[in-house]
Design an enzyme around this catalytic site. Structure first.
Site, PDB file in Angstrom:
ATOM      1  CG  ASP A 133      -1.950   0.903   1.048  1.00  0.00           C
ATOM      2  OD1 ASP A 133      -2.404   2.157  -0.145  1.00  0.00           O
ATOM      3  OD2 ASP A 133      -3.310   0.588   1.427  1.00  0.00           O
TER       4      ASP A 133
HETATM    5  C1  BGC Z   1      -4.792   3.217   0.032  1.00  0.00           C
HETATM    6  C2  BGC Z   1      -5.329   1.957  -1.693  1.00  0.00           C
HETATM    7  C3  BGC Z   1      -4.742   2.776  -2.398  1.00  0.00           C
HETATM    8  C4  BGC Z   1      -3.855   3.545  -2.271  1.00  0.00           C
HETATM    9  C5  BGC Z   1      -3.379   4.169  -4.148  1.00  0.00           C
HETATM   10  C6  BGC Z   1      -3.984   3.960  -0.460  1.00  0.00           C
HETATM   11  O1  BGC Z   1      -4.011   5.139   0.642  1.00  0.00           O
HETATM   12  O2  BGC Z   1      -5.135   2.398   1.083  1.00  0.00           O
HETATM   13  O3  BGC Z   1      -5.815   1.274  -0.887  1.00  0.00           O
HETATM   14  O4  BGC Z   1      -4.806   1.678  -3.549  1.00  0.00           O
HETATM   15  O5  BGC Z   1      -3.534   4.468  -1.742  1.00  0.00           O
HETATM   16  O6  BGC Z   1      -4.292   5.551  -4.365  1.00  0.00           O
END
Ligand code: BGC
Length: 751
Positions: free
Chosen positions: A278
């Site tokens: 993530d």
């Molecule tokens: C989120 C993810 C997301 C990623 C990219 C993160 O803050 O937890 O679910 O896909 O950002 O935007």
């Protein structure tokens, strides 16, 4: 005695691209391989901490040098073409980028938020909704979505419940598979399909106290029976990628969790795709106190099985040295790169790196009438009728004075929810616009009060709470003479979503006061809720005759709400998350354990020592699976084909469903079981089947469910699927509290 169970091993995937991947890998330098494991955000949108200055220059250099395997949030055919051109034409090997984006419930034409969609229980509609999203995104250069989020959650304080499918692992698994199929289709190389990503692996929905990014501390039984099944369903549906999670699980951050990523995902489940971290979660291993510095974080994450680094910039700076020092074996790198390259081959990116960049198609499909119709259909199916005393709904179409109240009624932005990065602002049809299309009544609109002052996208709610009651009077005066008052209340679009945990989940701001003031002058109120999580609406449930849960329904919100209010669509949604009576009941969910003291002892005058709260009932306000219709349904004649059956047999549970009301309508018939005695205690109910049935007034149908040993087992505390013989109760009905029940016995099998 245990029954024989299947090994659970998934069918081996095709190794079609193995030779191509291996020959490419053979000519790559170590740095180029690690480059494939590096993902950068585009130079503009940010969903995490903002990158440092000079970041854009560095990213550009790295793209040219083959040190980037993927970009996220670059979007639009032109922009993607430009960034793809850099790597294809300027880097030594010209390996195309895989382009990721959060296509959560649509790209530009937005469907309802996923929690709302789940309330349709309509797997085919949900699959189509993901297909619409993939069609639009793939025309705009994107070939990989960071969806579906399959995190089960029991805590509405957590803002991201809006992004999941609710609290149940059985329904959550079905929806996970439907979304994966919708995004990926049958052929990943097709121009209108994109790779899906099951996230966040794992446990994120159980963040302690519902607070964002908090640790997760659940036991093995909850992990294997509640959290993991939807991820396993995504693997079985051949999802191409996984994303790990921000949380730690029992002290081990998910990003560095070899038990989750290697033992379970890649070994036990034989997942062949790749795992992306993530946002900056590899770097965050240092903040967790799990790695002493970035270098240690890179080592831990790579060895644990995180194949791609999203925006930590750490693999690219640390991994090569770690390999040279012999701390990380090059096989780990090769395995990660093989996985990443395979998905790129499957997408067809090596045949044509620009195949998803089609300006013509982009213009044609985005906001197309066909997509508008599809998201409208999904929006109507997502609405849940919570209360309808005296059949106040549907509204009469003529001769009525209707007063519409609430800032959210006139909002074109909030209905888009918080995951709508690509969508144009203010593109939702508002409730006011939708209702205005019904011309037979006299419609007056009054705001009454704002939800917040301004929008909460980048601002903490505390700073923008409103106390302004100056427009109350106008709304109250208008309500006085009305035949019906429709009040649209709830959360602003950015009050749910990532980093939007709340400790109070009642109507924000002064909306509750407004509701009570209007009620004093007119009791004929229809409360239309717009929110991204279950709310505590005890007062409304006691006083307001009609309540409709409409969530954030996306682009076609106003049309969907108006068609339901006016009866052109008979609501059929059922809740997929329990509504608590108050915040103290959380976590409250239907599939809880019985405890040793489930009821008060009637023979004991001292009714204190049983499992309950002293100040509120044990039941929720609205249970899982609950939702009304404008018609009524009668269940009778629950039968089982064979009361005692063996591990080799299927049995049929049947029930007669009759539409006993005046409207044609759809019912979600639900089947639950209870395993009365097991080696690990089982919940008091578990959903094991459901069917959507449409019936005309007076019409009946026999609904059949099949059960066998596969439906009756559970995961033991080692994560192995176990089926035990013994007695089970079977319940069928229109929600998780239905009491129509029968019993069955799975006979003991001796080996
Ligand atoms: C989120 C993810 C997301 C990623 C990219 C993160 O803050 O937890 O679910 O896909 O950002 O935007």
């Amino acid at each position: 005695m245990a029954c024989n169970t299947d090994s659970g091993k998934i069918i081996a995937k095709s190794d079609h691209f193995k030779l191509k991947v291996d020959s490419l890998l053979n000519i790559m330098t170590l740095e180029e391989k690690i480059g494939q494991m590096n993902q950068y955000n585009g130079f503009w949108d940010v969903t995490g901490p903002v990158p440092n200055e000079g970041d854009a220059e560095k990213k550009y250099e790295h793209l040219k040098n083959g040190l980037v395997g993927s970009m996220l949030s670059v979007r639009g055919a032109n922009a993607v073409r430009a960034v793809q051109k850099i790597v294809v034409e300027e880097s030594r090997l010209g390996i195309p980028l895989i382009i990721g984006f959060d296509v959560i419930h649509g790209y530009k034409t937005l469907s309802p938020i996923p929690l709302a969609e789940s309330c349709s229980w309509d797997l085919e509609a949900i699959r189509k909704s993901a297909q619409v999203a993939a069609t639009e995104a793939s025309a705009a250069g994107i070939n990989w979505t960071f969806a579906p989020m399959v995190d089960i959650s029991r805590d509405p304080r957590w803002g991201r419940v809006m992004e999941g499918a609710g609290e149940d692992p059985f329904l959550g698994s079905k929806i996970a598979a439907a979304r994966v199929h919708g995004f990926q289709g049958d052929d990943l190389s097709a121009i209108n399909t994109i790779a899906a990503c099951a996230k966040h692996f794992a446990g994120y929905g159980f963040s302690e106290s519902g607070k964002e990014y908090n640790p997760v501390d659940i036991g093995a039984s909850t992990l294997h029976n509640i959290v993991l099944p939807p991820f396993k369903a995504a693997v079985d549906a051949h999802v191409k990628t996984f994303m790990n999670a921000f949380n730690e699980l029992d002290g081990i951050p998910a990003t560095g969790n070899a038990y989750l990523l290697r033992d379970i995902l890649k070994n036990k489940w034989d997942f062949k795709g790749f795992v992306v971290s993530d946002w900056a979660s590899i770097k965050e291993l240092v903040m967790w106190g799990y790695a002493k510095d970035n270098k240690a974080a890179a080592k831990i994450a790579a060895i644990a099985g995180s194949d791609m680094d999203m925006e930590s910039h750490i693999y690219v700076s640390e991994l090569a040295q770690l390999v040279k020092e012999g701390v990380v074996h090059e096989d780990i790198i090769n395995d990660a790169v093989r996985r990443i390259l395979t998905v790129k081959f499957e997408l067809g990116l090596f045949d044509d790196p620009y195949k998803y960049c089609d300006e013509e198609r982009e213009k044609e499909v985005i906001y197309s009438p066909k997509h508008m119709d599809a998201v409208l259909d999904m929006a109507k199916k997502s609405i849940v009728l919570l209360k309808n005393d005296n059949q106040l709904l549907p509204l009469k179409k003529e001769g009525q004075n209707i007063v519409l109240i609430g800032a959210l009624a006139n909002e074109k932005n909030s209905p888009l929810g918080s995951w709508r990065i690509a969508s144009k602002d203010n593109t939702a049809i508002s409730v006011l616009e939708g209702m205005t299309e019904y011309k037979g009544n006299n419609l007056v609109y009054k705001k009454g009060a704002d939800v917040t002052i301004g929008n909460t996208q980048f601002v903490n709610e505390l700073k923008i709470n409103t106390t302004d009651r100056s427009e109350f009077k106008e709304a109250i005066d208008a309500a006085k003479g009305a035949d019906v008052v429709v009040m649209v209340l709830g959360e602003h679009g950015f009050q749910s979503g990532e980093a939007r945990s709340r400790t109070e989940i009642d109507l924000p701001g002064v909306q509750q006061e407004l509701l009570e003031e209007v009620y004093k002058v007119n009791k004929n109120i229809v409360l239309v809720l717009k929110n991204g999580r279950p709310l505590t609406i005890n007062w409304a449930d006691k006083h307001i005759p009609a309540i409709v849960e409409t969530w954030q329904l996306g682009t076609q919100t106003g049309h969907a709400v108006a068609q339901v209010l006016y009866g052109d669509y008979n609501p059929s949604g059922k809740l997929t998350m329990t509504f608590p009576r108050n915040i103290g009941q959380i976590p409250i969910y239907y599939n809880h354990k019985n405890t040793g003291r489930p009821v008060a002892d009637a023979n004991n005058p001292n009714l204190v020592f049983w499992s309950h709260y002293s100040d509120v009932e044990n039941t929720p306000l609205y249970p899982f699976g609950y939702g009304l219709s404008y018609t009524t349904f009668k269940y009778e004649g629950l039968k089982v084909s064979k009361q005692k059956f063996s591990c080799a047999e299927d049995i049929t549970i049947s029930v007669k469903l009759t539409n006993s009301g005046k409207y044609e309508g759809k019912e979600v018939v639900q089947l639950y079981i209870r395993d009365l005695v097991a080696k690990v205690t089982r919940p008091i109910k578990e959903l094991k089947g459901f069917e959507l049935v449409n019936l005309k007034p007076g019409e009946s149908k026999i609904i059949n469910f099949t059960l066998n040993k596969h439906n009756l087992g559970y995961y033991d505390n080692n994560g192995d699927y176990a089926v035990e013989s013994g007695d089970f109760e079977v319940f069928v009905g229109g929600n998780s509290q239905s009491t129509l029940k029968t019993s069955i016995e799975l006979k003991q099998v001796l080996y």
